[in-house]
Motif scaffolding. Structure first.
Motif, mmCIF file in Angstrom:
data_model
loop_
_atom_site.group_PDB
_atom_site.id
_atom_site.type_symbol
_atom_site.label_atom_id
_atom_site.label_comp_id
_atom_site.label_asym_id
_atom_site.label_seq_id
_atom_site.Cartn_x
_atom_site.Cartn_y
_atom_site.Cartn_z
ATOM 1 N N SER A 179 -4.195 4.297 3.390
ATOM 2 C CA SER A 179 -4.694 2.999 3.865
ATOM 3 C C SER A 179 -4.380 2.808 5.338
ATOM 4 O O SER A 179 -3.291 3.152 5.794
ATOM 5 C CB SER A 179 -4.035 1.853 3.102
ATOM 6 N N LYS A 210 -3.671 7.487 -2.328
ATOM 7 C CA LYS A 210 -4.439 6.411 -1.682
ATOM 8 C C LYS A 210 -3.905 6.269 -0.253
ATOM 9 O O LYS A 210 -2.717 6.015 -0.062
ATOM 10 C CB LYS A 210 -4.261 5.098 -2.451
ATOM 11 N N LEU A 237 0.819 -1.210 0.000
ATOM 12 C CA LEU A 237 0.000 0.000 0.000
ATOM 13 C C LEU A 237 0.858 1.267 0.000
ATOM 14 O O LEU A 237 0.346 2.352 0.161
ATOM 15 C CB LEU A 237 -0.948 -0.015 1.199
ATOM 16 N N SER A 285 -8.706 1.176 2.396
ATOM 17 C CA SER A 285 -8.015 2.209 1.614
ATOM 18 C C SER A 285 -9.024 3.223 1.111
ATOM 19 O O SER A 285 -10.111 2.852 0.671
ATOM 20 C CB SER A 285 -7.346 1.603 0.377
#
Ligand code: ADP
Ligand code: ASP
Ligand code: MG
Length: 417
Positions: A343, A341, A206, A381
């Motif tokens: 997460s 993004k 991630l 996420s």
């Protein structure tokens, strides 16, 4: 006597003084009675600088030639480190990835290791030499030079540790270990004493740059004892292992972010069976990885959907969508690239209801709207605009009780990546 694989990242060998310090550290390990295999990255920002030079020459960057170019960075490091070690009276020998036996597939730029034939490494160890291996590189059966993807020296180290059955693989970097989030962003991030392979794999996938995801995959598959620690001090680092006891019981153990994300939206697509399959097959056929996919409601027999790809694939993905317009009519294709993004990761999430809701609350309380969401058993996420990245991560860190008073150590300069 133990067999150590010690990996030093770019900032740890960023200049001649640091290179000398690393040589001393390796010599100390040998003096403690251990055998050492050392994996080293290109110095400082060398890899980025090489890519910049190529970009100044052409907008087309042939993958084979880029690998030829990028692998030179590591080749300089291994030779200099070996020279430094020999200079302080140690018997050291350097090997490129291919000399060390790294055989890969043919995917230039993100090759996978097929096999490691470490005969020369083992022979040199038999002769009590310190063996220095170039990270991030290998060779195909056809003799072509390949690289393992950005950050891939970690993978070289862990895969080599598995192949030569090392007792420990130590990843030396510019922070003290794995933290609850990037310590460059959150100054009261918490250093983790231990973390499980699974949680580390999620964090790495991630966006947590501290370990390359494939390195964690190898460590889990071959049960390599993996330690992340600083090359700038002697503090204890973080142990990555099967079961981590310390963090059990908490819902969220870490927060990661990935700026390498773009969203592509296709609107007004005929809602007939097989549409999604056709679009994503086309993208897969040209090697474009799609991450989050969201389809919104159908109106008048037409659907809208959007998906994320990495930033460098955005234009190519749009081109693929344009090419299929004849066979799959749609109204419009658009893209967005100022995104991140964010997460949250935690093995304990399954047993704590409301963890995702809390994340949405925190983000919306900062006036930021969530564009996409994806969840699994151990992560949530959210894709959002990148403007308030630091504030969001800091607020999430506080909300999940991760803040600490201890001082974070950050050694090297900010990497450009
Ligand atoms: P190296 O050159 O040693 O391979 P990297 O830059 O690839 O170093 O990785 C180390 C960096 O990872 C740190 O400087 C830090 O900014 C970043 N990082 C991101 N997330 C984390 C995390 N959860 N824990 C520690 N470091 C992290
Ligand atoms: N030098 C390569 C990079 O910058 C590999 C690595 O550092 O792990 O991506
Ligand atoms: Mg790295």
């Amino acid at each position: 006597m133990s067999l150590y694989v010690m990996k030093f990242g770019g900032s740890s060998v960023g200049d001649i003084e640091r290179m000398k310090r690393v040589a001393k550290r390796i010599a100390d390990k040998q003096d403690e009675g251990h055998r050492c295999v050392v994996v080293v990255s290109a110095m400082g920002d060398t890899t980025d600088d090489l890519i910049d030079q190529a970009k100044q020459l052409s907008s087309q960057l042939p993958a084979r030639e880029m690998d030829m170019l990028m692998t030179t960075g590591e080749q300089i490091s291994i030779a200099l480190l070996s020279i430094a070690l020999n200079g302080i009276g140690r018997d050291a020998v350097s090997y490129t990835g291919w000399q060390a036996g790294f055989r890969t597939d043919e995917t230039h730029g993100r090759a996978r290791i097929n096999e490691i034939v470490p005969g020369r490494v083992l022979e040199a160890l038999e002769k009590n030499k310190i063996v220095i291996v170039a990270g991030f590189q290998g060779m195909t059966n056809g003799g072509e030079i390949t690289t393992l993807g950005r950050g891939g020296s970690d993978t070289t180290a862990v895969a080599l540790a598995a192949a030569i059955k090392a007792d420990v693989c130590e990843i030396y970097t510019d922070v003290d270990g794995v933290y609850s989030t990037d310590p460059r962003i959150v100054k009261n991030a918490r250093k983790l004493t231990e973390i499980s392979y699974d949680e580390m794999l999620e964090l790495a996938n991630l966006g947590a740059a501290v370990l390359h995801p494939r390195a964690v995959e190898y460590a889990k598959r071959y049960q390599v004892k993996l330690v992340v620690r600083s090359s700038f001090n002697y503090n204890e680092g973080t142990v990555v292992k099967e079961e981590a006891s310390m963090e059990q019981g908490v819902a969220v153990s870490g927060i990661a972010y990935d700026k390498n994300v773009a969203r592509i939206s296709i609107s007004g697509v005929a809602d007939v069976p097989g549409v999604l399959a056709r679009v994503f097959n086309k993208l897969a056929n040209v090697g474009i990885n799609v991450d989050i996919i969201v389809q919104s409601g159908v109106q008048n027999g037409e659907a809208d959907f959007s998906f994320t790809v990495s930033l460098d694939e955005m234009e190519r993905a749009k081109e693929v969508i344009r090419q299929i317009r004849e066979e799959l009519p749609y109204r419009e294709v658009t893209s967005e690239d100022n995104l991140v993004k964010i997460s949250i990761v935690g093995a304990g999430m399954v047993s704590h209801p409301g963890v995702a809701a809390q994340m949405f609350d925190v983000i919306s309380s900062l006036g930021v709207s969530i564009k996409m969401v994806s969840t699994s058993e151990i992560k949530v996420s959210c894709v959002v605009e990148s403007g308030k990245l630091t504030e969001i991560i800091q607020a999430l860190h506080t909300a999940y009780g991760l803040d600490t008073d201890q001082q974070v150590f950050v050694g090297g300069p900010q990497e450009r990546r």
